[in-house]
Write a protein that holds these residues in place. Structure first.
Motif, PDB file in Angstrom:
ATOM      1  N   GLY A 202     -15.763  -9.367   3.068  1.00 27.95           N
ATOM      2  CA  GLY A 202     -15.665  -7.758   3.348  1.00 27.95           C
ATOM      3  C   GLY A 202     -15.772  -7.028   2.152  1.00 27.95           C
ATOM      4  N   ALA A 203     -15.049  -6.070   1.659  1.00 25.05           N
ATOM      5  CA  ALA A 203     -15.184  -5.376   0.411  1.00 25.05           C
ATOM      6  C   ALA A 203     -13.686  -5.309  -0.142  1.00 25.05           C
ATOM      7  N   GLU A 204     -13.770  -5.703  -1.429  1.00 22.39           N
ATOM      8  CA  GLU A 204     -12.173  -5.612  -1.913  1.00 22.39           C
ATOM      9  C   GLU A 204     -11.968  -4.292  -2.492  1.00 22.39           C
ATOM     10  N   ALA A 205     -10.747  -3.985  -2.516  1.00 28.98           N
ATOM     11  CA  ALA A 205     -10.153  -2.726  -2.918  1.00 28.98           C
ATOM     12  C   ALA A 205      -8.647  -2.855  -3.564  1.00 28.98           C
ATOM     13  N   SER A 206      -8.220  -2.192  -4.536  1.00 30.93           N
ATOM     14  CA  SER A 206      -6.930  -2.251  -5.196  1.00 30.93           C
ATOM     15  C   SER A 206      -6.175  -1.065  -4.817  1.00 30.93           C
ATOM     16  N   VAL A 207      -4.778  -1.144  -4.253  1.00 31.50           N
ATOM     17  CA  VAL A 207      -3.973  -0.025  -3.943  1.00 31.50           C
ATOM     18  C   VAL A 207      -2.771  -0.322  -4.498  1.00 31.50           C
ATOM     19  N   LEU A 208      -2.462   0.775  -5.703  1.00 27.95           N
ATOM     20  CA  LEU A 208      -1.328   0.483  -6.615  1.00 27.95           C
ATOM     21  C   LEU A 208      -0.444   1.397  -6.028  1.00 27.95           C
ATOM     22  N   ALA A 209       1.183   1.070  -6.106  1.00 29.46           N
ATOM     23  CA  ALA A 209       2.166   1.998  -5.668  1.00 29.46           C
ATOM     24  C   ALA A 209       3.299   1.792  -6.622  1.00 29.46           C
ATOM     25  N   ILE A 210       3.996   2.888  -6.903  1.00 28.45           N
ATOM     26  CA  ILE A 210       5.028   2.889  -7.717  1.00 28.45           C
ATOM     27  C   ILE A 210       6.560   2.586  -6.877  1.00 28.45           C
ATOM     28  N   CYS A 211       7.191   1.660  -7.066  1.00 30.99           N
ATOM     29  CA  CYS A 211       8.237   1.557  -6.023  1.00 30.99           C
ATOM     30  C   CYS A 211       9.722   1.683  -6.703  1.00 30.99           C
ATOM     31  N   ASP A 212      10.591   1.915  -5.907  1.00 32.20           N
ATOM     32  CA  ASP A 212      11.820   1.919  -6.354  1.00 32.20           C
ATOM     33  C   ASP A 212      12.801   0.993  -5.534  1.00 32.20           C
ATOM     34  N   GLY A 213      12.216   0.031  -5.090  1.00 33.94           N
ATOM     35  CA  GLY A 213      12.907  -1.021  -4.384  1.00 33.94           C
ATOM     36  C   GLY A 213      12.769  -0.618  -2.579  1.00 33.94           C
ATOM     37  N   GLU A 214      13.116   0.654  -2.396  1.00 33.54           N
ATOM     38  CA  GLU A 214      12.792   0.751  -1.012  1.00 33.54           C
ATOM     39  C   GLU A 214      11.838   1.888  -0.731  1.00 33.54           C
ATOM     40  N   ARG A 215      11.530   2.896  -1.410  1.00 33.49           N
ATOM     41  CA  ARG A 215      10.585   4.061  -1.139  1.00 33.49           C
ATOM     42  C   ARG A 215       9.173   3.529  -2.257  1.00 33.49           C
ATOM     43  N   PHE A 216       8.202   4.079  -1.977  1.00 31.41           N
ATOM     44  CA  PHE A 216       7.002   3.928  -2.582  1.00 31.41           C
ATOM     45  C   PHE A 216       6.395   5.083  -2.943  1.00 31.41           C
ATOM     46  N   PHE A 217       5.172   5.188  -3.993  1.00 32.70           N
ATOM     47  CA  PHE A 217       4.257   6.312  -3.891  1.00 32.70           C
ATOM     48  C   PHE A 217       3.082   5.990  -4.535  1.00 32.70           C
ATOM     49  N   VAL A 218       2.101   6.188  -3.421  1.00 28.41           N
ATOM     50  CA  VAL A 218       0.599   5.303  -3.649  1.00 28.41           C
ATOM     51  C   VAL A 218      -0.037   6.069  -4.675  1.00 28.41           C
ATOM     52  N   LEU A 219      -0.660   5.494  -5.413  1.00 28.13           N
ATOM     53  CA  LEU A 219      -1.765   6.076  -6.362  1.00 28.13           C
ATOM     54  C   LEU A 219      -3.055   6.088  -5.978  1.00 28.13           C
ATOM     55  N   PRO A 220      -3.863   6.608  -6.576  1.00 27.76           N
ATOM     56  CA  PRO A 220      -5.554   6.652  -6.201  1.00 27.76           C
ATOM     57  C   PRO A 220      -5.979   5.337  -6.234  1.00 27.76           C
ATOM     58  N   PRO A 221      -6.585   4.751  -4.918  1.00 23.44           N
ATOM     59  CA  PRO A 221      -7.073   3.618  -4.780  1.00 23.44           C
ATOM     60  C   PRO A 221      -8.114   3.328  -5.932  1.00 23.44           C
ATOM     61  N   ALA A 222      -8.531   2.017  -6.311  1.00 22.59           N
ATOM     62  CA  ALA A 222      -9.263   1.820  -7.553  1.00 22.59           C
ATOM     63  C   ALA A 222     -10.000   0.605  -7.004  1.00 22.59           C
ATOM     64  N   ARG A 223     -11.158   0.565  -7.554  1.00 22.07           N
ATOM     65  CA  ARG A 223     -12.063  -0.732  -7.517  1.00 22.07           C
ATOM     66  C   ARG A 223     -12.468  -1.102  -8.833  1.00 22.07           C
ATOM     67  N   ASP A 224     -12.511  -2.617  -9.072  1.00 22.44           N
ATOM     68  CA  ASP A 224     -12.979  -3.007 -10.192  1.00 22.44           C
ATOM     69  C   ASP A 224     -14.221  -3.873 -10.289  1.00 22.44           C
TER      70      ASP A 224
END
Ligand code: AMP
Length: 431
Positions: A202-224
């Motif tokens: 398939g196709a690879e993608a990276s999804v990064l999220a800032i996490c505080d242990g319970e909640r998270f905030f998703v950053l724009p997905p990236a591809r390298d």
């Protein structure tokens, strides 16, 4: 958060230069220092009051040196770039010394430090991942490979700087890889436990999220782009370029949040290993459109970070500090419209054996291209000149109202820069 805060960034690459600049733009921040930094981070600040840089890059990233630097600099927040100090317990040591540090504690950094731990968590929590077995004896590996057949993926469980994964197309290749890890000890302790898993397509993608242990905030997905040459040819590198946002099918990001990020955080919490920091999910999106977890990293990727930071507006320091305290405040930042791209300019011989020490010219001219940030990776100052000092030398980062504009800007800026033997890919974000 009171203003006039000081932030200490730990690391020496373009990722840390990007973080340092984004932190310096934060309203609540008055000072940023980077340990050990490079020739580019000097424009932000360098944590050198204790003469710590003389310990060399490796020494600079040891837990003791990081705590020493914090004692000298007295930062209000420490942001750690690379995985090794996180896995070694730098956040635990900083917290014990009374500092606020962004990144997972040692127990939570196992997510990256041990692929066996990650796979077992995924199995427990029902997170989609390639079917696998974990082995520690070569005889068991060989028997499984013969029974399973090729293709099959052979992974060293521990940290191997991106080199511990072999996607084997024949049984013999898989058996050789397993032998090299389990019998010859080619990765030391990191290869004493091995994961054998199905090959996903398939196709690879990276999804990064800032996490505080319970909640998270998703950053724009990236591809390298990991291969050294155009058209994804040649050996793997640390990354020759990246762009964000990577196009994902409608609804896919929601599924990644629901099926991968949320159960990871819940599982870690259940296990008494609350995850605070940035969770980097390396995904394979199958031809059916289903997301599978290949790996979790516990830090920003390099060069994904450079592209993502170019899209962040607002107070990054406030966001990271809120996550570190367990009180995530996503309102601290906004994501800019448009797209960003990071283009790595590499030294001759990279990745196998980069040759360094060449003077670099055109840096100022490149920085004048609209929307461009010239971020330093492997650079140093010698006799008053900026010279190459590592395999990946610079990451030219550009933002544009479209990906096409960001590309044009990055390549225009790259054309201004020169050093002996410089090479870079011409097809970042085009393949
Ligand atoms: P990892 O460090 O586990 O993400 O593996 C590094 C790279 O190896 C990934 O980015 C993929 O390109 C490839 N890879 C890892 N696991 C698999 C798999 N199960 N199937 C196909 N490719 C894989």
């Amino acid at each position: 958060m009171r203003s006039s805060r000081k932030v200490l960034v730990v690391g020496a690459g373009a990722r840390e230069h990007a973080l340092a600049r984004a932190l310096a733009r934060s309203r609540t921040v008055s000072e940023v220092v980077v340990l050990p930094g490079n020739a580019g981070t000097v424009d932000v600040g360098t944590a050198d009051r204790a003469g710590i840089r003389s310990r060399g890059i490796e020494g600079s990233l040891s837990v003791t040196t990081i705590v020493d630097a914090a004692m000298h600099e007295r930062p209000d927040l420490v942001v750690i770039g690379p995985e090794a100090p996180l896995v070694a317990g730098a956040v635990d040591a900083l917290e014990a010394a009374g500092f606020l540090a962004f990144g997972p504690r040692k127990a939570a950094a196992e997510l990256e430090g041990s692929k066996a731990f990650l796979k077992e968590l995924a199995a427990r929590e029902g997170i989609p991942t390639a079917p696998f077995v974990i082995v520690t004896r070569f005889e068991d590996a060989e028997a499984h490979i013969r029974e399973h057949g090729a293709p099959i993926v052979v992974k060293a469980s521990g940290l191997c700087a991106g080199k511990g994964v072999v996607v084997a197309t024949t049984e013999a290749e898989a058996i050789d890889a397993a032998r090299s890890m389990l019998v010859d000890g080619s990765f030391g302790d990191a290869g004493k436990t091995v994961i054998l898993e199905d090959t996903l397509r398939g196709a690879e993608a990276s999804v990064l999220a800032i996490c505080d242990g319970e909640r998270f905030f998703v950053l724009p997905p990236a591809r390298d782009h990991k291969r050294v040459f155009d058209g994804d040819r040649g050996p793997n590198t640390g990354g020759m370029g990246a762009f964000a946002p990577a196009p994902l099918a409608p609804g896919l990001l929601d599924r990644v949040e629901r099926e991968i990020l949320a159960p990871t955080l819940a599982g870690m919490k259940k296990d008494g290993r609350e995850f605070r920091g940035v969770l980097f999910a390396g995904l394979m999106i199958t031809p059916d459109g289903d997301p599978y977890l290949l790996e979790h990293n516990v830090r920003f990727g390099d060069p994904e970070c450079e592209a993502i930071m170019a899209l962040i507006e607002g107070d990054l320091a406030k966001l990271l500090a809120s996550a570190a305290r367990g009180e995530l405040d996503p309102s601290a930042i906004t994501i800019a419209p448009g797209a960003a791209l990071a283009l790595v300019l590499a030294a001759p011989g990279y990745p196998a054996s980069p040759r360094t020490g060449a003077p670099i010219s055109g840096l100022d001219r490149a920085a004048q291209v609209p929307g461009v940030d010239v971020l330093h990776a492997g650079t140093a100052v010698k006799e008053g000149r900026v010279v190459t000092a590592g395999g990946r030398v610079l990451a030219i980062t550009a933002r544009g109202s479209t990906l096409v504009e960001a590309r044009e800007r990055a390549y225009t800026a790259a054309a201004c820069v020169s050093f002996d033997g410089m090479h870079y890919r011409r097809d970042i974000a085009a393949v």
